[in-house]
Design a protein around this motif. Structure first.
Motif, PDB file in Angstrom:
ATOM      1  N   LYS A   1      31.978  62.804  54.530  1.00  0.00           N
ATOM      2  CA  LYS A   1      32.018  62.908  53.073  1.00  0.00           C
ATOM      3  C   LYS A   1      33.308  63.589  52.640  1.00  0.00           C
ATOM      4  O   LYS A   1      33.983  63.148  51.699  1.00  0.00           O
ATOM      5  CB  LYS A   1      30.810  63.689  52.569  1.00  0.00           C
ATOM      6  CG  LYS A   1      29.526  62.895  52.741  1.00  0.00           C
ATOM      7  CD  LYS A   1      28.339  63.599  52.118  1.00  0.00           C
ATOM      8  CE  LYS A   1      27.079  62.763  52.352  1.00  0.00           C
ATOM      9  NZ  LYS A   1      25.847  63.456  51.973  1.00  0.00           N
ATOM     10  N   THR A   2      33.652  64.646  53.354  1.00  0.00           N
ATOM     11  CA  THR A   2      34.885  65.344  53.006  1.00  0.00           C
ATOM     12  C   THR A   2      36.081  64.417  53.179  1.00  0.00           C
ATOM     13  O   THR A   2      36.965  64.339  52.320  1.00  0.00           O
ATOM     14  CB  THR A   2      35.074  66.574  53.926  1.00  0.00           C
ATOM     15  OG1 THR A   2      33.784  67.085  54.257  1.00  0.00           O
ATOM     16  CG2 THR A   2      35.902  67.636  53.247  1.00  0.00           C
ATOM     17  N   ALA A   3      36.077  63.725  54.309  1.00  0.00           N
ATOM     18  CA  ALA A   3      37.196  62.837  54.582  1.00  0.00           C
ATOM     19  C   ALA A   3      37.325  61.781  53.488  1.00  0.00           C
ATOM     20  O   ALA A   3      38.436  61.458  53.048  1.00  0.00           O
ATOM     21  CB  ALA A   3      37.015  62.165  55.942  1.00  0.00           C
ATOM     22  N   ALA A   4      36.185  61.265  53.047  1.00  0.00           N
ATOM     23  CA  ALA A   4      36.212  60.250  52.002  1.00  0.00           C
ATOM     24  C   ALA A   4      36.796  60.830  50.729  1.00  0.00           C
ATOM     25  O   ALA A   4      37.616  60.196  50.059  1.00  0.00           O
ATOM     26  CB  ALA A   4      34.810  59.716  51.764  1.00  0.00           C
ATOM     27  N   LYS A   5      36.373  62.022  50.410  1.00  0.00           N
ATOM     28  CA  LYS A   5      36.891  62.672  49.195  1.00  0.00           C
ATOM     29  C   LYS A   5      38.381  62.906  49.317  1.00  0.00           C
ATOM     30  O   LYS A   5      39.152  62.592  48.416  1.00  0.00           O
ATOM     31  CB  LYS A   5      36.168  64.006  48.988  1.00  0.00           C
ATOM     32  CG  LYS A   5      35.118  63.903  47.903  1.00  0.00           C
ATOM     33  CD  LYS A   5      34.629  65.286  47.492  1.00  0.00           C
ATOM     34  CE  LYS A   5      33.149  65.185  47.131  1.00  0.00           C
ATOM     35  NZ  LYS A   5      32.271  65.729  48.187  1.00  0.00           N
ATOM     36  N   ASP A   6      38.772  63.436  50.479  1.00  0.00           N
ATOM     37  CA  ASP A   6      40.194  63.717  50.720  1.00  0.00           C
ATOM     38  C   ASP A   6      41.024  62.463  50.497  1.00  0.00           C
ATOM     39  O   ASP A   6      42.091  62.506  49.878  1.00  0.00           O
ATOM     40  CB  ASP A   6      40.417  64.193  52.162  1.00  0.00           C
ATOM     41  CG  ASP A   6      39.897  65.611  52.343  1.00  0.00           C
ATOM     42  OD1 ASP A   6      39.508  66.221  51.317  1.00  0.00           O
ATOM     43  OD2 ASP A   6      39.868  66.079  53.493  1.00  0.00           O
TER      44      ASP A   6
END
Ligand SMILES: Nc1ncnc2c1ncn2[C@@H]1O[C@H](COP(=O)(O)OP(=O)(O)OP(=O)(O)O)[C@@H](O)[C@H]1O
Ligand SMILES: Nc1ncnc2c1ncn2[C@@H]1O[C@H](COP(=O)(O)OP(=O)(O)OP(=O)(O)O)[C@@H](O)[C@H]1O
Ligand SMILES: CC(C)C[C@H](N)C(=O)O
Ligand SMILES: [Mg+2]
Ligand SMILES: [Mg+2]
Lengths: 311, 349, 316, 249, 314
Positions: E296-301
């Motif tokens: 999820k973080t990676a997607a947001k990043d």
């Protein structure tokens, strides 16, 4: 309509000249062979290119048991029974070693088997007369009725073909026929539902060999001469072709296939080599236009019967 | 008025050359005959059918002729194997035939309606055996055959004659009729070192064998039966490879007599190629037919048969008549040797 | 004795090399289309006829042609047969790519029949002498006779086979052909022109077959319209024996078959004490084929098919 | 930067298509912008695979247009489509089992963008180190997850501008699925646009930018992925409550 | 107790009566010997290797009747291999598989099937060109082949047989909601229906061991839910059910006990709750909550980095 025409044709043929009767006899023998081979190819999905071996076994059984060759002159019906048994045993003998093989490997091994039988017939001179074959076979007779002239053989063949076709058709509809279909579709999955594929395949080989062998007996009785020439590899290929051109796995298809491949060259006799060329090209076209045969698998005898009687 | 003669032989397939040239010889004379108004006003029609050298096709053709009322005589089946199946059918419909198959067994089955206007294989294999023993002083022979009716039959007779004359047969080897490579067999033969090799087979195997035999350095004299009496035998083997090979055949050389030379010239003029090995027999058979038509009481099958069995015909290859079995009373047989690119006559009987 | 041994070995090697050239075509086509091309034997036959035709057409007098002219003639013949192969595939097999497996096989039977009769009609049914291109020099090796033709055949066959091996296993074209053979739709998705790859196979397969035909015809000095049938069947047997689809398998199978045939002729009568003559040679060959397949159902070098890993569904 | 002004990379309008005489898709409109991850959701048989097949020329379009970089590609053969920069990584991996890992990559290298095979291969190896490790091994010996990586790597050999992935998570362990999604994100970051067909709705919407919901050959719902994730219609659709009208979120 | 019927919920009562009838037929045939005794499937030191490559390494475990056993593990862990060995598709390299006192390993595949072991395949393997009904009917082969001559030669008997088979099969088809497809070619069914049909085929002979290899693979949520319900209903006191699956929702809902495979070895076994809690399993297979968060973080990043805000389409 179609049925009436067919019956009319069947009844009318013997009143035509003997030449036509002989042609019809040839056709009927090929239909018989086609029905037999179709069990292995069309139902069980095993490509057998050595079917002619069983045909030869039947023919030679008759030749040996009803000719001066060994001095034996057994009655026709007894020989039919013996030949059926010998055929079944040969079928199983061939079946056993090849069961593990698939597709093209099976094809070449059965082909080899057919060749082995032919070479043996050609070389066991003391028994089979070698390339000279066996001549002066007895005239066949059933309960005193002689079966030697083309018309007599014709009626014999009609009866046998109808009986065998009915038998094979019922076989296809039985649980064994379903098992063959399953093996054809996916042999491993078939094992997975508890089908002893070895036995089922052997049953296919044995039945088919029996029919081939019976056809051989009738062939020998009608020609009253056998020689290895009649059992060349090309005969096996011709029968396979009949099945595929007509419609794999379908008795009606075999009739159509045989009609095309056996009658057409006869009709075109005048054209010598050109007819063979024509036949070759026609084969390509037919297969391209209808890769799974002229009569589809689903159009079996039951469809025909239902269609005819309006149900 | 006319009569129809049925001609059956291999018109297509590998043996077509033999079949067509044989039939052409027959047609050559018949055409002349018809052009001259026929025999006693009767012209001859021809119904030619292809038996593909296949017994099954042969029987269908036989039945066709039988069914056709107008066919009164058959000129049938080049191959003994085919004749074997068709003769019973002709017998059944009382159709007289001149059969070309040369296997001796054909005349020994009591058929009443057949004659054989060529020498059978007894004659064909006697001459070479005598020649080998007497002229070549051969002590040992080796027999190779193709396990076909003709090849096996004639080579067995050769063997018998050779042994009867005091020779020794070292071995009999078989090849498949489709083989083209005889190197393995030849290596075998070389180690046995026979004086002569008798090869019971047909073309093109005869030529291939001769070629490979020479190439592998086998020194024995090669003897072959009638199938080798064709220029192809020399050309396909290569001239150097067949020198000295002998060919036994029922046919006289094309320049043997003026009559034959005349025939050869006519043939070439009409068909644009040299006569085939059996064309002269077709021609002679037409002459037999002429004699039959002259002497026949009528033109039914029975009448024709009777006339055929009693005929005395003057033909390009001499006077021909048949014994009660239908075999030629005097069956000429000739032995040739390959010299250069020609066949030289070295013996006759 | 040594002489015979050497002699027979050379004989077997020569026959094996010719079988191998043809077997390779069967195997290549099978590898890509999973189809037995029964018309392949006829490519072999066409090779000989094409060479003969170009020779008589362009050179006229066969005897006087130099080595350069000859190689040119052969190149023309080979390419012609290769192109014929491509054409036949387009016409007779391509429409059947999606149908059951028997269909293309039988279509190829039709092609075979048509080609044989076609040539019979045009060139005559009887065998025709074929000029030998190698001088008929013989070399004696320890009592055995080796002809220059045999050496020529062996060299030519091995060069062609090595070239094919490199082409299939080392070149990008080879990898592409193998990819297409395994999964045509996916290969297309990846940008591979599958038709081109298949054409490539149907060019080189017949080409090799034709090369075999020319070598064969000049070795035996003869050609005939039916010459492809027997040799074709032998080569096909060899391909199966070695494991169809496998290139080294086809070569190995060919040499094994050749040695069995030669050995069978030489040894059968001795081993059986005279009961079995040379006429049982083919029985021996087929018996060995059956035995080998009993032990290795997919041929000597064929990939064994594990039941679950590859879904082996209906064959036709 | 908003991409509203930029022309869409892939623009499909009114597309109907199917196999032979069987129609599957009906009047589909769909767009993929540069560098976007567009997700296609839908139940089995909805026509997702058929949509990708129509784009890459395997299934035949019967109506409508497909424009890639402004060029109409309807009627192009698959191998031509790939050469334009549109790679398709098919359903069920479909790697060449009898080729080695590296040969799989060789087969897929078409030399489109001019990069040499070695360069491209090393890029793939960098992305999937396991492939480098097993480069000379038979592809059939690799596990499902590894095969999926090879399949993606193979598609990358065509240097695509747009990569179409058909259910890359099918039959994979949950942990591997997460890895695959990371890779998808990385690919996108490196500048490749992605059209992703997925059954794993949650993860797909998490990672995607825009999403379409297909059912029985029509687009039933579309909108930005994050908004769609919260939309109740998604779960309705997945449980079979078919909405006949197309819904805009 | 009475012959256990499929499912026990009362709303399925209409399935029940005919299924009893089926039990009679199945017993009349020779598929199973004796009464329906409870049996246990045991793996003892099971091994499988290809050349040097070991894919199943010393696995010993027991599968009890009356339970649904889940088998999970990363790709290539050897789950399918276990199924294939049990069903006899793969030869066992070492160790032993037994059903109570009967040793299955070493038996032929069809013998194993006739001992009451039925399976489905990871890649669906139906008899594509046969009809749906025929796919089930053919399973009667082992029971009916003994009297096949009578069936061929005596039409009334054939008709009787055909009726018997048809009744049972239609029953099963109805259970899987396939009755409308009875005369369709199996290969033409939608994917999800094919999966169901394959399970139905495995059930015709009323197996005591049911092996399902990824039955939910490729199914959508709706179908997976349907499958989950059916699986629960198929549970009977004397049936051993083994389900290999990657769909954790299904596994955790339906399974009573779970075996976790990793690199060909048994990593863990226990109840769903225990499995989910196991750190080893999370590390090897499930992935941790952290992993999910990472994505999820990676997607947001990525979105912030590229500055993508999806354009709304009309
Ligand atoms: N090659 C084909 N020929 C004919 N019909 C096909 C073919 N492939 C798919 N179909 C049909 O097209 C419809 C859509 O299939 P498609 O594979 O596109 O669905 P999907 O959404 O990808 O489903 P899944 O989730 O199962 O992959 C289905 O009804 C299917 O039966
Ligand atoms: N025929 C074979 N030859 C060599 N190795 C094989 C063969 N079949 C399977 N394997 C290997 O055995 C291992 C176990 O495979 P298996 O199919 O049992 O995995 P799985 O747990 O079912 O995985 P998945 O979840 O992907 O289906 C894998 O590493 C695979 O590569
Ligand atoms: C010489 C041959 C080819 C045929 C021979 N006349 C025979 O009887 O068969
Ligand atoms: Mg899909
Ligand atoms: Mg698995």
């Amino acid at each position: 309509m179609v049925l009436l025409a067919a019956v009319a044709l069947i009844v009318a043929t013997p009143f035509l000249s003997n030449y036509y009767v002989r042609v019809a006899n040839g056709l009927l023998i090929y239909i018989l062979l086609g029905i037999g081979l179709n069990i292995v190819i069309g139902y069980a999905g095993l490509l057998d290119l050595g079917f002619v071996a069983f045909y030869a076994v039947g023919a030679y059984t008759y030749a040996l048991l009803a000719s001066p060759q060994l001095g034996l002159h057994l009655p026709f019906l007894l020989i039919v029974v013996i030949a059926a048994c010998v055929g079944a045993i040969t079928g199983i003998l061939l079946g056993l070693p090849v069961l593990k093989l698939r597709g093209d490997y099976l094809a070449i091994v059965t082909l080899g088997f057919g060749e082995i039988i032919r070479i043996l017939m050609n070389n066991l001179d003391w028994l089979t007369g070698g390339p000279k074959g066996i001549a002066r076979l007895d005239k066949a007779s059933i309960v005193g009725i002689e079966l030697a002239r083309p018309t007599e053989i014709y009626w014999l063949l009609i009866v046998v073909v109808l009986a065998v076709a009915t038998f094979v058709w019922r076989m296809e509809k039985s649980i064994l026929g379903k098992a063959w279909a399953a093996i054809r579709e996916d042999q491993d999955a078939a094992r997975g539902i508890g089908i002893n594929t070895t036995n089922a395949k052997l049953a296919a080989f044995a039945t088919s060999a029996t029919i081939g062998s019976i056809a051989g007996v009738i062939f020998a009785a009608s020609q009253r001469f056998v020689s290895p020439d009649s059992f060349a590899l090309q005969e096996s290929v011709l029968i396979v072709l009949m099945i595929v051109v007509g419609g794999i796995g379908n008795i009606l298809g075999i009739v159509v296939g045989a009609a095309i491949l056996i009658l057409l060259p006869e009709v075109l006799r005048e054209f010598a080599e050109w007819r063979i060329l024509f036949l070759g090209l026609l084969m390509i076209v037919l297969i391209i236009v209808r890769p799974s045969g002229i009569v589809p698998r689903s159009f079996g005898p039951e469809k025909l019967i239902r269609g005819l009687f309006g149900k | 008025e006319d009569v129809t003669i049925g001609l059956a032989g291999p018109i297509s397939g590998p043996q077509a050359y033999f079949g067509t040239t044989w039939h052409n010889g027959f047609k050559l004379y018949i055409d002349k005959l018809n052009a001259a108004g026929g025999v006693n006003g009767v012209t001859v029609k021809i119904n030619q059918q292809d038996d593909q050298a296949d017994p099954r096709q042969g029987t269908l053709v036989a039945q066709k002729f039988c069914d056709d009322e107008s066919v009164v005589l058959g000129l049938v089946n080049f191959n003994s194997g085919v004749a074997q199946s068709t003769l019973p059918i002709y017998e059944d419909c009382t159709m007289p035939t001149m059969t070309f198959g040369s296997n001796p067994a054909l005349t020994q089955q009591g058929y009443k309606f057949m004659v054989r206007p060529v020498a059978n294989d007894f004659a064909g294999a006697l001459l070479p055996a005598e020649y080998a023993l007497q002229k070549l002083n051969a002590k040992s022979a080796l027999i190779v055959n193709d396990k076909q009716v003709f090849g096996q039959g004639i080579s067995e007779i050769f063997g018998k004659n050779f042994i009867a004359g005091g020779g020794k047969v070292l071995d009999t080897l078989s090849i498949a009729p489709t083989d083209v490579d005889f190197s393995a067999v030849l290596a075998q033969i070389k180690s046995k070192n026979p004086d002569v090799i008798y090869l019971g087979a047909v073309m093109p195997q005869l030529a291939l064998f001769a070629k490979q035999m020479h190439e592998q350095g086998v020194k024995a004299t090669l003897m072959v039966p009638d199938g080798g009496y064709t220029p192809e035998f020399i050309s396909q083997a290569g001239q150097v490879n067949v020198q000295g090979a002998t060919v036994a055949v029922q046919a006289p050389p094309l320049d043997a007599t003026p009559a034959i030379a005349d025939f050869a010239a006519q043939y070439k003029a009409k068909y644009g190629q040299d006569a085939g090995p059996y064309s002269i027999y077709g021609y002679a058979q037409a002459q037999i037919l002429e004699a039959v038509l002259k002497s026949a009481k009528g033109y039914t099958r029975e009448d024709m048969n009777e006339a055929l069995h009693n005929v005395k015909a003057d033909t390009a290859i001499g006077q021909l008549e048949f014994d009660d079995k239908g075999e030629l009373k005097v069956a000429p047989s000739y032995l040739y040797k390959v010299e250069g690119d020609k066949f030289t006559l070295i013996g006759t009987k | 004795m040594l002489g015979i041994l050497i002699q027979q070995t050379v004989n077997a090697l020569t026959i094996g090399a010719i079988y191998a050239l043809i077997a390779l075509g069967y195997t290549m086509v099978y590898g890509v289309l999973r189809m037995i091309n029964f018309a392949h034997g006829e490519m072999f036959m066409l090779g000989a006829y094409a060479a003969f035709l170009t020779l008589t057409f362009f050179v006229g007098d066969i005897g006087g042609a130099g080595a350069l002219v000859l190689s040119l003639v052969f190149a023309v013949a080979l390419i012609a047969v290769g192109l014929a192969g491509v054409g036949i595939e387009r016409l007779a097999y391509k429409p059947l790519r999606t149908s059951n497996r028997l269909a293309p096989m039988l279509s190829s039977l039709g092609v075979s029949l048509s080609l044989v009769t076609g040539v019979q009609i045009m060139a005559g049914p009887q065998p025709v002498g074929f000029p030998s291109f190698f001088p008929a020099t013989r070399i004696d090796v320890f009592g055995g006779t080796v002809t220059l033709v045999q050496i020529g055949i062996l060299i030519a066959a091995f060069v062609l086979m090595a070239a094919l091996y490199l082409l299939v296993n080392r070149s990008r074209a080879g990898i592409i052909v193998r990819a297409v053979s395994e999964n045509r739709p996916t290969a297309q998705l990846l940008g591979i022109n599958a038709n081109l790859a298949i054409s490539l196979v149907f060019f080189f397969g017949p080409l090799l077959g034709a090369a075999g035909g020319i070598l064969y015809a000049s070795y035996y000095g003869i050609m005939s319209p039916t010459m492809g049938a027997v040799v074709g069947l032998k080569a096909f047997t060899a391909a199966i024996l070695g494991g169809i689809g496998s290139i080294p398998g086809a070569v190995l199978g060919s040499f094994i078959l050749a040695f069995v045939e030669v050995g069978g002729t030489a040894l059968l009568p001795i081993l059986s004490g005279g009961i079995l003559g040379t006429e049982y040679r083919d029985v021996l060959a087929f018996a060995i084929l059956i035995l080998v397949l009993l032990v290795r159902p997919a041929g000597i070098l064929g990939e064994p098919v594990s039941e679950e890993s590859i879904v082996y569904k209906r064959e036709f | 930067m908003t991409s509203t002004t930029s022309r869409p990379l892939l623009k499909i309008a009114g597309l109907s298509s199917g196999y032979g005489r069987v129609g599957v898709l009906n009047a589909i409109d769909l767009e993929v912008d540069e560098r976007e991850i567009v997700v296609i959701l839908g139940p089995n048989g909805a026509g997702k695979t058929t949509l990708l097949n129509s784009i890459s020329g395997v299934a035949r379009a019967t109506a409508g247009s497909i424009e890639f970089e402004g060029r109409d590609i309807v009627g192009s053969r698959p191998e031509q489509v790939v050469r334009m920069g549109l790679a398709h990584c098919p359903e069920g991996r479909q790697i060449f089992q009898r080729l080695t890992v590296e040969e799989n990559l060789v087969a897929a290298h078409i030399g489109r963008g001019g990069k040499s095979f070695e360069v491209l291969r090393n890029d793939v190896f960098e992305l999937f180190p396991i492939l480098k490790e097993r480069r000379n091994g038979m592809a059939s010996r690799m596990s499902g997850g590894q095969q999926q990586m090879l399949a993606i790597g193979r598609a990358l050999m065509a240097e695509p501008k747009l990569l179409m992935l058909d259910e890359p998570s099918l039959g994979l362990a949950p942990k591997i699925i997460q890895q695959i999604f990371r890779i998808i994100l990385d690919l996108s970051t490196s500048g490749i646009s992605i059209l992703l067909v997925e059954q794993n709705v949650q993860l797909a919407l998490e990672c995607g930018d825009y999403a379409y919901l297909l059912n029985t050959g029509r687009v039933r719902l579309h909108g930005p992925a994050q908004e769609l994730a919260e939309h109740s219609a998604i779960s309705d659709h997945y449980l079979g409550g078919a909405t006949e009208e197309t819904i805009h979120v | 107790m009475a012959y256990p019927v499929l499912g026990s919920s009362d709303d399925r009562a209409h399935h029940r009566a005919p299924l009893r009838h089926r039990a009679k037929i199945v017993r009349a045939g020779k598929t199973h010997s004796g009464a329906f005794r409870q049996m246990t499937l045991t793996f003892e030191k099971l091994r499988k290797q290809y050349g040097q490559h070991v894919t199943i390494d010393d696995v010993s475990t027991r599968f009890e009747p009356g339970l649904i056993h889940g088998v999970i593990g990363p790709n290539g862990a050897g789950k399918s291999t276990l199924i294939n060995m049990t069903a006899g598709s793969y030869v066992v390299s070492g160790g032993k598989i037994s059903l109570d006192d009967k040793t299955l390993s070493g038996m032929k595949k069809y013998q194993i099937a006739n001992s009451g072991v039925a399976r489905t395949y990871q890649n669906i393997r139906l008899f594509d060109q046969m009809t749906v009904l025929e796919n089930l009917e053919v399973c009667f082969y082992p029971a009916h082949v003994g009297q096949v001559w009578r069936e061929i030669l005596w039409p009334p008997f054939a008709a009787k047989r055909r009726r018997e088979r048809r009744d049972v099969c239609m029953e099963l088809l109805a259970f899987f909601n396939l009755q409308h497809y009875a005369d369709a070619e199996a290969g033409s069914l939608p994917y999800g229906r094919q999966r169901m049909l394959e399970i139905a085929r495995a059930l015709v002979m009323n197996p005591r061991v049911l092996l399902l290899d990824e039955p939910a693979a490729g199914l959508n949520h709706h179908e997976t839910a349907e499958l989950t319900a059916r699986l629960a209903e198929l549970k009977t006191p004397d049936r051993i059910m083994i389900v290999v699956e990657h769909d954790m929702d299904l596994v955790m809902t339906v399974c009573d006990r779970i075996v976790v495979m990793h690199h060909g070895k048994l990593l863990f076994q226990g109840t769903p709750a225990e499995v989910q809690a196991s750190a080893d399993v999370q590390l090897a297979y499930l992935g941790t909550a952290n992993d999910l968060d990472d994505i999820k973080t990676a997607a947001k990043d990525r979105r912030t980095q590229l500055g993508i805000r999806a354009r709304r389409r009309s």
